[in-house]
Design a protein around this motif. Structure first.
Motif, PDB file in Angstrom:
ATOM      1  N   SER A  83       6.964  -1.728  -0.781  1.00  0.00           N
ATOM      2  CA  SER A  83       8.414  -1.704  -0.520  1.00  0.00           C
ATOM      3  C   SER A  83       9.116  -2.709   0.123  1.00  0.00           C
ATOM      4  N   GLN A  84       8.323  -2.747   1.147  1.00  0.00           N
ATOM      5  CA  GLN A  84       8.522  -4.123   2.914  1.00  0.00           C
ATOM      6  C   GLN A  84       7.779  -5.646   2.038  1.00  0.00           C
ATOM      7  N   THR A  85       7.270  -5.886   2.066  1.00  0.00           N
ATOM      8  CA  THR A  85       6.974  -7.253   1.394  1.00  0.00           C
ATOM      9  C   THR A  85       7.862  -8.005  -0.012  1.00  0.00           C
ATOM     10  N   ILE A  86       8.574  -6.772  -0.779  1.00  0.00           N
ATOM     11  CA  ILE A  86       9.240  -7.270  -2.167  1.00  0.00           C
ATOM     12  C   ILE A  86      10.412  -7.289  -1.815  1.00  0.00           C
ATOM     13  N   ALA A  87      10.607  -6.565  -0.343  1.00  0.00           N
ATOM     14  CA  ALA A  87      12.148  -6.533  -0.015  1.00  0.00           C
ATOM     15  C   ALA A  87      11.662  -8.081   0.495  1.00  0.00           C
ATOM     16  N   HIS A  88      11.206  -8.144   1.544  1.00  0.00           N
ATOM     17  CA  HIS A  88      11.314  -9.584   2.689  1.00  0.00           C
ATOM     18  C   HIS A  88      11.275 -10.367   1.374  1.00  0.00           C
ATOM     19  N   LEU A  89      10.518 -10.456   0.308  1.00  0.00           N
ATOM     20  CA  LEU A  89      10.118 -11.785  -0.272  1.00  0.00           C
ATOM     21  C   LEU A  89      11.724 -12.315  -1.056  1.00  0.00           C
ATOM     22  N   GLU A  90      12.601 -10.710  -1.429  1.00  0.00           N
ATOM     23  CA  GLU A  90      14.009 -10.862  -2.459  1.00  0.00           C
ATOM     24  C   GLU A  90      14.560 -11.761  -0.816  1.00  0.00           C
ATOM     25  N   ARG A  91      14.932 -11.256   0.161  1.00  0.00           N
ATOM     26  CA  ARG A  91      15.090 -12.099   1.303  1.00  0.00           C
ATOM     27  C   ARG A  91      15.533 -13.620   1.493  1.00  0.00           C
ATOM     28  N   ASN A  92      13.983 -14.052   0.471  1.00  0.00           N
ATOM     29  CA  ASN A  92      13.410 -15.134   1.416  1.00  0.00           C
ATOM     30  C   ASN A  92      13.561 -16.012   0.326  1.00  0.00           C
ATOM     31  N   PRO A  93      14.383 -16.475  -0.872  1.00  0.00           N
ATOM     32  CA  PRO A  93      13.423 -16.913  -2.013  1.00  0.00           C
ATOM     33  C   PRO A  93      13.326 -18.100  -2.228  1.00  0.00           C
ATOM     34  N   GLU A  94      13.202 -19.103  -1.105  1.00  0.00           N
ATOM     35  CA  GLU A  94      12.461 -20.071  -1.226  1.00  0.00           C
ATOM     36  C   GLU A  94      10.676 -20.004  -1.281  1.00  0.00           C
ATOM     37  N   LEU A  95      10.518 -18.980  -0.919  1.00  0.00           N
ATOM     38  CA  LEU A  95       9.496 -18.264  -0.392  1.00  0.00           C
ATOM     39  C   LEU A  95       8.882 -18.120  -1.469  1.00  0.00           C
ATOM     40  N   VAL A  96       9.768 -17.483  -1.891  1.00  0.00           N
ATOM     41  CA  VAL A  96       9.202 -16.973  -3.466  1.00  0.00           C
ATOM     42  C   VAL A  96       8.301 -18.344  -4.588  1.00  0.00           C
ATOM     43  N   GLN A  97       9.278 -18.602  -4.385  1.00  0.00           N
ATOM     44  CA  GLN A  97       8.696 -20.029  -5.649  1.00  0.00           C
ATOM     45  C   GLN A  97       7.812 -20.933  -4.059  1.00  0.00           C
ATOM     46  N   GLN A  98       7.621 -21.132  -3.708  1.00  0.00           N
ATOM     47  CA  GLN A  98       6.374 -21.595  -3.086  1.00  0.00           C
ATOM     48  C   GLN A  98       4.673 -20.532  -3.099  1.00  0.00           C
ATOM     49  N   LEU A  99       5.424 -19.025  -2.769  1.00  0.00           N
ATOM     50  CA  LEU A  99       4.252 -18.467  -3.129  1.00  0.00           C
ATOM     51  C   LEU A  99       3.184 -18.537  -4.921  1.00  0.00           C
ATOM     52  N   ALA A 100       1.856 -18.478  -4.582  1.00  0.00           N
ATOM     53  CA  ALA A 100       1.155 -18.455  -5.365  1.00  0.00           C
ATOM     54  C   ALA A 100       0.947 -16.410  -5.849  1.00  0.00           C
ATOM     55  N   PHE A 101       0.919 -16.032  -4.696  1.00  0.00           N
ATOM     56  CA  PHE A 101       1.613 -15.086  -4.620  1.00  0.00           C
ATOM     57  C   PHE A 101       0.787 -14.337  -2.985  1.00  0.00           C
ATOM     58  N   ALA A 102       0.985 -12.617  -2.965  1.00  0.00           N
ATOM     59  CA  ALA A 102       0.812 -12.277  -1.850  1.00  0.00           C
ATOM     60  C   ALA A 102       0.157 -10.996  -1.768  1.00  0.00           C
ATOM     61  N   ALA A 103      -0.422 -10.915  -0.985  1.00  0.00           N
ATOM     62  CA  ALA A 103      -1.964  -9.654  -1.326  1.00  0.00           C
ATOM     63  C   ALA A 103      -1.553  -8.664  -0.229  1.00  0.00           C
ATOM     64  N   ILE A 104      -1.547  -7.445  -1.376  1.00  0.00           N
ATOM     65  CA  ILE A 104      -1.168  -6.041  -0.448  1.00  0.00           C
ATOM     66  C   ILE A 104      -2.375  -5.384  -0.652  1.00  0.00           C
ATOM     67  N   ASN A 105      -3.048  -4.652   0.252  1.00  0.00           N
ATOM     68  CA  ASN A 105      -3.902  -4.051   0.073  1.00  0.00           C
ATOM     69  C   ASN A 105      -3.790  -2.610  -0.073  1.00  0.00           C
ATOM     70  N   ILE A 106      -4.582  -1.871  -1.058  1.00  0.00           N
ATOM     71  CA  ILE A 106      -4.025  -0.260  -1.725  1.00  0.00           C
ATOM     72  C   ILE A 106      -5.133   0.672  -1.576  1.00  0.00           C
ATOM     73  N   SER A 107      -4.986   1.541  -0.266  1.00  0.00           N
ATOM     74  CA  SER A 107      -6.115   2.176   0.262  1.00  0.00           C
ATOM     75  C   SER A 107      -6.307   3.293  -1.174  1.00  0.00           C
ATOM     76  N   ALA A 108      -7.655   4.665  -0.492  1.00  0.00           N
ATOM     77  CA  ALA A 108      -7.954   5.355  -1.295  1.00  0.00           C
ATOM     78  C   ALA A 108      -6.684   6.221  -1.177  1.00  0.00           C
ATOM     79  N   GLU A 109      -6.098   6.563  -0.010  1.00  0.00           N
ATOM     80  CA  GLU A 109      -5.041   8.057   0.196  1.00  0.00           C
ATOM     81  C   GLU A 109      -3.808   7.665  -1.244  1.00  0.00           C
ATOM     82  N   SER A 110      -3.642   6.403  -0.904  1.00  0.00           N
ATOM     83  CA  SER A 110      -2.626   5.466  -1.402  1.00  0.00           C
ATOM     84  C   SER A 110      -2.618   5.645  -3.328  1.00  0.00           C
ATOM     85  N   LEU A 111      -4.298   5.913  -3.328  1.00  0.00           N
ATOM     86  CA  LEU A 111      -3.922   5.159  -4.496  1.00  0.00           C
ATOM     87  C   LEU A 111      -4.443   6.749  -5.991  1.00  0.00           C
TER      88      LEU A 111
END
Length: 181
Positions: free
Chosen positions: A1-29
């Motif tokens: 949620s924080q990553t998506i919200a951060h990207l939404e607040r920074n549209p110029e970053l979204v344009q430049q970014l290939a992609f952001a990586a987010i680790n998913i833990s075993a517990e989260s999965l």
């Protein structure tokens, strides 16, 4: 949620970014509400395409939580996210069977397992075989933990797609701050 919200607040970053990586833990999965939470987060922020997020799962987690991993990967790939398995090691046949069935875009090879790749022909051959298995699976390859130029050069000669480590660039995490209104 924080990553998506951060990207939404920074549209110029979204344009430049290939992609952001987010680790998913075993517990989260294995958290039942995770999938719905992620899908809703993207639905609420149309300025951030799902293709700008790459979820990373550990190979050991995938092996232990096979059904959860398949459901997660199918759902996230279905909405357009990218998926990666960390610590790719095709030596165990049972793990390889699971990886073949997952909707993955990338596999990440731990370059620290091949520290002497530039001088040791056995390590070079082993690295080449791991890379070949990834190619047969039609996955792009990320090599991480590269610390020396000679290591980077060897992996480039082998044809890996992406490189991570201090020889490439220092880590640059996104720092989240609580908005002050």
């Amino acid at each position: 949620s924080q990553t998506i919200a951060h990207l939404e607040r920074n549209p110029e970053l979204v344009q430049q970014l290939a992609f952001a990586a987010i680790n998913i833990s075993a517990e989260s999965l294995t958290e039942p509400a995770l999938l719905e939470h992620i899908v809703q987060a993207f639905a609420q922020t149309p300025a951030v395409p799902p293709s700008k997020i790459c979820f990373q799962l550990g190979q050991e987690t995938v092996s232990k939580q096979q059904q959860s991993a398949m459901t997660f990967c199918d759902t996230m790939h279905g909405i357009g996210c990218k998926l990666l398995v960390n610590h790719f090691n095709p030596r165990r046949a049972s793990d390889l069977g699971v990886l073949r069935r997952l909707a993955l875009d990338f596999v990440k090879i731990d370059g620290s397992q091949f520290r002497h790749i530039s001088q040791d022909s056995v390590e070079l051959t082993m690295a080449e075989s791991v890379l070949q298995v990834a190619r047969i699976l039609r996955k792009e390859v990320v090599v991480s933990q590269l610390e020396e130029n000679a290591q980077l050069a060897a992996w480039r000669r082998l044809g890996a797609d992406y490189y991570q480590g201090f020889v490439v660039a220092k880590r640059s995490p996104v720092v989240f701050a609580t908005p002050t209104n």
